[in-house]
Each structure stands twice: as C-alpha cells, then as structure tokens.
Design an enzyme around this catalytic site. Structure first.
Site, PDB file in Angstrom:
ATOM      1  N   ARG A 121      51.045  45.269  39.985  1.00 14.04           N
ATOM      2  CA  ARG A 121      52.202  44.622  40.601  1.00 14.04           C
ATOM      3  C   ARG A 121      52.543  45.343  41.901  1.00 14.04           C
ATOM      4  O   ARG A 121      53.515  46.107  41.994  1.00 14.04           O
ATOM      5  CB  ARG A 121      53.383  44.604  39.626  1.00 14.04           C
ATOM      6  CG  ARG A 121      53.104  43.728  38.409  1.00 14.04           C
ATOM      7  CD  ARG A 121      54.258  43.730  37.431  1.00 14.04           C
ATOM      8  NE  ARG A 121      55.417  43.031  37.947  1.00 14.04           N
ATOM      9  CZ  ARG A 121      55.617  41.717  37.862  1.00 14.04           C
ATOM     10  NH1 ARG A 121      54.694  40.960  37.300  1.00 14.04           N
ATOM     11  NH2 ARG A 121      56.709  41.166  38.327  1.00 14.04           N
ATOM     12  N   GLN A 126      50.183  40.274  45.351  1.00 13.58           N
ATOM     13  CA  GLN A 126      51.050  39.168  44.932  1.00 13.58           C
ATOM     14  C   GLN A 126      50.365  37.809  45.039  1.00 13.58           C
ATOM     15  O   GLN A 126      50.547  36.946  44.183  1.00 13.58           O
ATOM     16  CB  GLN A 126      52.338  39.169  45.760  1.00 13.58           C
ATOM     17  CG  GLN A 126      53.309  40.270  45.363  1.00 13.58           C
ATOM     18  CD  GLN A 126      54.585  40.236  46.198  1.00 13.58           C
ATOM     19  OE1 GLN A 126      54.641  39.540  47.212  1.00 13.58           O
ATOM     20  NE2 GLN A 126      55.583  40.978  45.776  1.00 13.58           N
ATOM     21  N   ASP A 129      48.290  36.881  41.953  1.00 13.91           N
ATOM     22  CA  ASP A 129      48.987  36.983  40.666  1.00 13.91           C
ATOM     23  C   ASP A 129      48.977  35.656  39.902  1.00 13.91           C
ATOM     24  O   ASP A 129      49.882  34.830  40.039  1.00 13.91           O
ATOM     25  CB  ASP A 129      50.422  37.457  40.914  1.00 13.91           C
ATOM     26  CG  ASP A 129      51.176  37.755  39.637  1.00 13.91           C
ATOM     27  OD1 ASP A 129      50.603  37.575  38.546  1.00 13.91           O
ATOM     28  OD2 ASP A 129      52.353  38.154  39.727  1.00 13.91           O
ATOM     29  N   SER A 132      52.099  34.873  37.543  1.00 11.93           N
ATOM     30  CA  SER A 132      53.286  34.282  38.162  1.00 11.93           C
ATOM     31  C   SER A 132      53.069  32.811  38.494  1.00 11.93           C
ATOM     32  O   SER A 132      53.927  31.967  38.243  1.00 11.93           O
ATOM     33  CB  SER A 132      53.655  35.052  39.430  1.00 11.93           C
ATOM     34  OG  SER A 132      54.118  36.353  39.108  1.00 11.93           O
ATOM     35  N   TYR A 228      59.516  44.233  34.910  1.00 10.79           N
ATOM     36  CA  TYR A 228      59.554  43.763  33.534  1.00 10.79           C
ATOM     37  C   TYR A 228      60.751  44.363  32.803  1.00 10.79           C
ATOM     38  O   TYR A 228      61.288  45.407  33.174  1.00 10.79           O
ATOM     39  CB  TYR A 228      58.278  44.161  32.788  1.00 10.79           C
ATOM     40  CG  TYR A 228      57.032  43.456  33.251  1.00 10.79           C
ATOM     41  CD1 TYR A 228      56.850  42.104  32.987  1.00 10.79           C
ATOM     42  CD2 TYR A 228      56.019  44.135  33.927  1.00 10.79           C
ATOM     43  CE1 TYR A 228      55.698  41.442  33.392  1.00 10.79           C
ATOM     44  CE2 TYR A 228      54.863  43.485  34.331  1.00 10.79           C
ATOM     45  CZ  TYR A 228      54.708  42.141  34.059  1.00 10.79           C
ATOM     46  OH  TYR A 228      53.574  41.501  34.466  1.00 10.79           O
TER      47      TYR A 228
END
Length: 369
Positions: A121, A126, A129, A132, A228
């Site tokens: 992360r 990103q 990912d 997500s 998280y």
C-alpha cells in the site's frame, strides 16, 4: 547475430472457477503493452463480453490453453488457476495471494505465484491495486443485490395512491466497498448511514451525504496500519455488537464489508441483533469469503432468520464482468509496464513491488527474456 530481441510472452487464461466471469486482460490494453507478445486462451474473454476476434484485432494471438501456458513467460488470471500442466518455474500473476491452498499448490508445482492481494500500500502502486478497483464494483453490486431482495423500495415516491417513504441503509465498514455502497444507495434514494471502527472514516462517510454512526463504546476505535482497521478482541467485538443493535434495528438494508488482512472477518451482527431488526431487513455480507460479519452467514447462500434475509456473496465483481474486467486489466497493465520499465522483463528480487507480490517465494534466478 545481434542481441536477442525476443519479447517476453504473456498468456491470458480463461477462468475455470464456477461463476467467475472476469478476464485478466481486455483487448483495449493489449495495444498498450507493445513491449510484450500476448497470447490469449481461446474464449478467455467471452463471459466478460470480449470475443476472440477482439483480441486478435488488438494484436493478441489466440491459442489453446496448454499451448498458451507452454509458451508464456508470465501467465495472467483473475483467480489462481489449477497448476497442473505448468512447467516448474512458471510465473503466474493472479488473485489468491492470501489463500493457503494456492500457496501449497504453487509450492508443490514449483510455480512462482505473484498474489495481487500482497501488493504494498504505497503511492506508486495505487494504480495496480486490484483489491480497491474490484471492491468498488463489489460495493455497487452489493446494493443492487440487497435492493433486489427487499420487500420495499429504496427511494421516496409520491403517487396519487400515497407516499412511499425512503428506505434506510447502513454500511458497516467504510473501506472502498462500503463507501461505494453508500454512494450507490444514496443515488438510488435511500437514507444512508455509515459505520467504521476507524474515526478517520467519518469524513469520508459524511462526504457522501451519509450520517456517521459511532456508538460510545470504550476502546471501540481500532486504527490499524496501511489504512486498514486493526483486529479487536472478542470482548470488544461483543460490546460493539450490543452498541450497534439500536441503530441496526431501524435499518432496512445493511451492507457489511469489515475485514482484517490475513484474519477471519470480525463479527458485527449476531442472532440477538438480528432478532431486534425490522421485518423484511436484508443484510448483504460482503465478508462471507473470510468467515462473514454475521454469525449465520453462509458463503454464496441466502439464509433467512425469521423475517430477516442474510446474503453471503463471494464474487460480486462478476455481477458486472465487463467493467470489472476493464478495471482489473488496467491494474494489470500498470503492473506489467512497471515490470518492463527499464527494458526487458525483469523478475529478479530487489524491487519493492515485485518482492511484496512474491511474498516468501524465491524469484527466478535471472530475468525472463
């Protein structure tokens, strides 16, 4: 002769898991990966709306499954494939990075499995990912699935026959999936509420027009690392369930998506809470695959407890396979571009992203060529 200019070969496989309709790479992304030769298993994209002719037109070569695997330096899939027939040392990129059975199978077959759930992360990862991107599709699909089972409508309606009052919806867990569920329910006209054990989620929930619910429970906050939530003790979870009961007893549609990486999902709703709910309440438990946020959830089944319905879907992104495949493919394309950013495909250790995807596995001793 000069230097070997052979491009690395990527194979895109058809999914074999029942109900899995996505594909790992879509035709539009093949042309953006000119540094690779791409072969596609015949029929790989059919369930997502992409025919073989689309792949051929984009520059892909259609092959039978065994041949595609044999010629590939990298094998792409959405779900981890059965490794039978894979030559030792083959590299596979797919989901399944937290699945012990996949890890065992890969070890026995001497396969290097790069699990997309292990992506670090960090900012530069990103755009790779998949968790997500797929969670966003899942949050949207969860609301539609829940609305389909409700006895009432989500929006307010004023008619000559009377007024239909808007339903109340709450998302338990304000990660990507929960926030998308809130946005979708609000677009459909529901009155929305959001809960998360992370106080930092309040601003995100409220930015979507939802009311943030946070019961006054000592030690209920659980801010973890990497965005998280942290794990809570059994006692903390019990006290939180009792505190949430009042809010849930006034709600028509409940979407739960609370999960802790590499842990069983926390229990947010038990039978005592369900007994206090309105008749006709629908719960969509998005954590069903990791144990569920509801004590009576059964994966891929609909459970009725009195007049409350609990749905435990484990593959919501496949409800919209075309767009979920496009997003998954975009994540994969970015990763593949990263792996070739400095020239030929390099799978040697030392890259932060690649090392995280490999986990404890040893990477190939030399670059693929």
């Amino acid at each position: 002769m000069g230097q070997n200019t052979h491009k690395a070969v990527i194979a895109v496989l058809a999914e074999t898991l029942p109900g899995e309709r996505r594909v790992a790479l879509v035709p539009a992304d093949i042309g953006k990966l000119a540094q690779y030769d791409i072969v596609v298993e015949a029929g790989a994209g059919l369930n997502a709306g992409f025919v073989d002719e689309d792949y051929s037109a984009a520059g892909g070569k259609i092959l039978a499954r065994a041949e595609a695997i044999a010629v590939a330096d990298l094998v792409l899939a959405v779900r981890a494939p059965d490794f039978a027939g894979f030559a030792p040392g083959k590299v596979v990129i797919s989901l399944g990075g937290r699945d012990a059975a996949v890890a065992d199978a890969a070890a026995k077959a001497q396969i290097v499995h790069l699990g997309m759930e292990r992506l670090p992360r960090i900012t530069r990862a990103q755009s790779m990912d998949v968790l997500s991107s797929q969670a966003s599709i899942a949050g949207y699909s969860a609301v539609l699935e829940g609305a389909r089972h409700l006895d009432t409508l989500l929006p307010m309606m004023t008619t000559a026959a009377g007024i239909v009052r808007p339903a109340k919806m709450i998302a338990l867990g304000a990660g990507v999936a929960g926030l998308q569920a809130l946005a979708t329910a609000r677009r459909l006209g529901a009155v929305t509420y959001g809960f998360d054990v992370r106080e930092a989620a309040r601003e995100q929930v409220e930015s979507l027009g939802a009311e943030f619910v946070f019961p006054d429970v000592p030690d209920a906050k659980a801010e973890g690392t990497g965005g998280y939530a942290a794990a809570q003790s059994d006692d903390q979870q019990f006290r939180l369930r009792r505190a949430l009961t009042e809010a849930l007893s006034r709600t028509n549609l409940i979407i739960t998506s609370a999960q802790i990486p590499d842990r069983v999902a926390p229990i947010l709703i038990d039978e005592e809470t369900i007994a206090a709910m309105l008749p006709g309440t629908v719960i969509v438990d998005m954590a069903a695959e990791t144990g569920g946020n509801v004590t009576i959830t059964k994966p891929d089944q609909i459970v009725r407890h009195g007049r409350v319905t609990v749905i435990g879907p484990t593959n919501l992104p496949s409800c919209a396979p075309t767009d979920s495949s496009r997003l998954y493919s975009g994540n994969m394309r970015t990763l593949l571009t990263h792996l070739c950013k400095a020239g030929p495909l390099n799978l040697q250790a030392g890259d932060e992203i690649l090392d995280a995807l490999a986990g404890d596995q040893a990477l190939p001793a030399r670059a693929a060529s």
